[in-house]
Design a protein around this motif. Structure first.
Motif, PDB file in Angstrom:
ATOM      1  N   GLY A  88       0.738  -1.625   0.284  1.00 30.57           N
ATOM      2  CA  GLY A  88      -0.194   0.156  -0.064  1.00 30.57           C
ATOM      3  C   GLY A  88       1.028   1.318   0.143  1.00 30.57           C
ATOM      4  N   TYR A  89       0.197   2.359   0.767  1.00 30.31           N
ATOM      5  CA  TYR A  89       0.512   3.420   0.464  1.00 30.31           C
ATOM      6  C   TYR A  89       0.287   4.205   1.951  1.00 30.31           C
ATOM      7  CZ  TYR A  89       0.918   8.542  -1.919  1.00 30.31           C
ATOM      8  OH  TYR A  89       1.397   9.226  -2.121  1.00 30.31           O
ATOM      9  N   ILE A  90       1.407   5.506   2.074  1.00 34.14           N
ATOM     10  CA  ILE A  90       1.146   6.209   3.386  1.00 34.14           C
ATOM     11  C   ILE A  90       1.219   7.596   2.930  1.00 34.14           C
ATOM     12  CG2 ILE A  90       2.444   6.734   5.445  1.00 34.14           C
ATOM     13  CD1 ILE A  90       4.481   3.438   5.347  1.00 34.14           C
ATOM     14  N   ARG A  91       0.600   8.424   3.131  1.00 35.48           N
ATOM     15  CA  ARG A  91       0.410   9.541   3.666  1.00 35.48           C
ATOM     16  C   ARG A  91       1.070  10.174   4.633  1.00 35.48           C
ATOM     17  NH1 ARG A  91      -1.033  13.921  -0.177  1.00 35.48           N
ATOM     18  NH2 ARG A  91      -0.465  12.927  -1.396  1.00 35.48           N
ATOM     19  N   LEU A  92       2.616  10.433   4.696  1.00 36.49           N
ATOM     20  CA  LEU A  92       2.174  11.431   5.800  1.00 36.49           C
ATOM     21  C   LEU A  92       2.070  12.583   5.750  1.00 36.49           C
ATOM     22  CD1 LEU A  92       4.304  11.605   8.738  1.00 36.49           C
ATOM     23  CD2 LEU A  92       6.107  10.670   7.468  1.00 36.49           C
ATOM     24  N   VAL A  93       2.383  13.568   6.536  1.00 41.85           N
ATOM     25  CA  VAL A  93       1.499  14.476   6.631  1.00 41.85           C
ATOM     26  C   VAL A  93       1.575  15.716   8.173  1.00 41.85           C
ATOM     27  CG1 VAL A  93       0.161  17.078   5.829  1.00 41.85           C
ATOM     28  CG2 VAL A  93      -0.375  14.249   5.316  1.00 41.85           C
ATOM     29  N   ILE A 113       0.557  15.669  12.682  1.00 41.99           N
ATOM     30  CA  ILE A 113       1.103  14.400  12.323  1.00 41.99           C
ATOM     31  C   ILE A 113       0.221  14.102  11.945  1.00 41.99           C
ATOM     32  CG2 ILE A 113       3.069  12.491  12.149  1.00 41.99           C
ATOM     33  CD1 ILE A 113       4.467  14.670  14.281  1.00 41.99           C
ATOM     34  N   ILE A 114      -0.027  13.853  10.399  1.00 38.98           N
ATOM     35  CA  ILE A 114      -0.735  12.767  10.544  1.00 38.98           C
ATOM     36  C   ILE A 114      -0.841  11.808   9.616  1.00 38.98           C
ATOM     37  CG2 ILE A 114      -2.759  12.724   8.270  1.00 38.98           C
ATOM     38  CD1 ILE A 114      -3.306  15.731   9.382  1.00 38.98           C
ATOM     39  N   ILE A 115      -1.143  10.402   9.771  1.00 39.51           N
ATOM     40  CA  ILE A 115      -0.499   9.383   8.533  1.00 39.51           C
ATOM     41  C   ILE A 115      -1.999   8.634   8.885  1.00 39.51           C
ATOM     42  CG2 ILE A 115       1.247   7.487   8.814  1.00 39.51           C
ATOM     43  CD1 ILE A 115       2.376   8.144  11.356  1.00 39.51           C
ATOM     44  N   ILE A 116      -1.687   8.635   6.994  1.00 35.98           N
ATOM     45  CA  ILE A 116      -2.738   7.880   6.234  1.00 35.98           C
ATOM     46  C   ILE A 116      -2.252   6.627   5.239  1.00 35.98           C
ATOM     47  CG2 ILE A 116      -4.335   8.006   5.105  1.00 35.98           C
ATOM     48  CD1 ILE A 116      -4.360  10.902   4.861  1.00 35.98           C
ATOM     49  N   VAL A 117      -2.670   5.495   5.966  1.00 32.26           N
ATOM     50  CA  VAL A 117      -2.361   4.673   4.908  1.00 32.26           C
ATOM     51  C   VAL A 117      -3.878   3.951   3.651  1.00 32.26           C
ATOM     52  CG1 VAL A 117      -2.178   2.352   4.811  1.00 32.26           C
ATOM     53  CG2 VAL A 117      -1.023   4.030   6.519  1.00 32.26           C
ATOM     54  N   ALA A 118      -3.288   3.395   2.574  1.00 35.49           N
ATOM     55  CA  ALA A 118      -4.408   3.045   1.640  1.00 35.49           C
ATOM     56  C   ALA A 118      -3.896   2.776   0.528  1.00 35.49           C
ATOM     57  CB  ALA A 118      -4.778   4.712   0.953  1.00 35.49           C
TER      58      ALA A 118
END
Ligand code: PXG
Length: 292
Positions: A88-93, A113-118
């Motif tokens: 998958g893909y991680i969006r680290l903001v 800090i936001i971490i989204i996995v998709a």
């Protein structure tokens, strides 16, 4: 997609409850930095490089991330574990955080800090076989004198304007030039050409992001004994190249077979590009930071 677990400042929330303040300067001003990272086969690909670039982007915009690199790495791995994904893909903001109305981050006490996995698929499998069409966009890549294009900031509007142009022109990607008209990169990918067996890519100073996948492509070429140089490039170089390919975390390595309606080489993905793609796939399957 089931309700994914999202990390915000040390706590996990189901997606439907993952919320940040409307006073967050990431939203109000695009004030913040991010990374897009991939994991394959239970391992995070080039994790250290992405973490390093995140902290450099933050330093460049005068932002101190309230978690150190080791803590960030662990938070990221834990977010993937909670979502029980192997690929998958991680969006680290990281945004400037909650503050007042007004540009100054003075009243933003702590970055968010936001971490989204998709899951992610940027281009259909067919595009990797047939290659992408690319058009030159009239929107120029941001100038060093405005904001360093090396900062992976939350200000993506100039790339988004360019992407819209490319989409309207029926192209898969848009080529972006710098203020001097030299090739910088594509809207979300770096660009390479192959001519007479040699590989070239524009220097970072032309306005490209120092892509993690760009570095991997250079490493693979080196492994193959193919020299990679970084001269200033014009569109002429691409029009007359034998092969062209793009690199990015989301796009991986993808052939480009047309620029501004001109076929590149014979208009089909070339042998060097194909070899690079095959080796890249091997690396993503075998290398990386174990998640579990
Ligand atoms: N140039 C730009 C402007 C980018 O934003 C790249 C090159 C390629 O860099 P990496 O390190 O990924 O090889 C990028 C990367 C997204 C998304 O969700 C954007 C990027 C990467 C992954 C996802 O839009 N940009």
């Amino acid at each position: 997609m089931p309700d994914m677990q999202i990390y915000i400042d040390g706590t996990f929330y189901p997606e439907s409850e993952a919320k940040i303040s409307v006073f967050d300067h990431g939203l109000l001003y695009g004030d913040g930095v991010f990374e897009g990272i991939r994991f394959y086969n239970g391992k995070v690909f080039r994790l250290e490089e992405h973490i390093e670039r995140l902290y450099k982007s933050a330093a460049a915009i005068f932002m101190v991330i309230p978690v150190d690199r080791a803590g960030m790495t662990e938070a990221l791995l834990e977010t993937i574990r909670r979502n029980d994904l192997k690929d998958g893909y991680i969006r680290l903001v990281v945004t400037r955080g909650k503050g007042n109305l007004g540009l100054s981050p003075e009243h933003c006490p702590k970055p968010t800090i936001i971490i989204i996995v998709a899951k992610i698929t940027l281009y259909p499998a067919e595009s990797y076989e047939k290659g992408l069409k690319v058009v030159t966009c009239s929107t120029r890549r941001i100038a060093h004198g405005a904001l360093s294009p090396m900062v992976k900031s939350l200000n993506y509007l100039n790339n988004i304007m360019a992407k819209i142009e490319a989409t309207h022109a029926g192209a898969g990607e848009g080529l972006m030039l710098n203020e001097q008209g030299l090739v910088a990169e594509c809207t979300g990918d770096n660009i390479f050409i192959v001519s007479k067996g040699r590989i070239t890519t524009p220097p970072i100073s032309s306005g490209a992001l120092a892509g993690v996948t760009r570095a991997v492509a250079i490493q693979i070429a080196d492994e193959f004994g193919i020299e990679v140089t970084e001269p200033q490039m014009t569109r002429y170089d691409i029009y007359t190249a034998d092969e062209c390919f793009l690199t990015g975390t989301a796009a991986e390595i993808i052939p480009s077979v047309e620029l501004d309606k001109r076929p590149i080489g014979d208009g089909r993905p070339g042998p060097v590009t194909r070899r690079l793609i095959a080796r890249f796939r091997e690396l993503t399957q075998t290398e990386g930071t174990p998640i579990f």
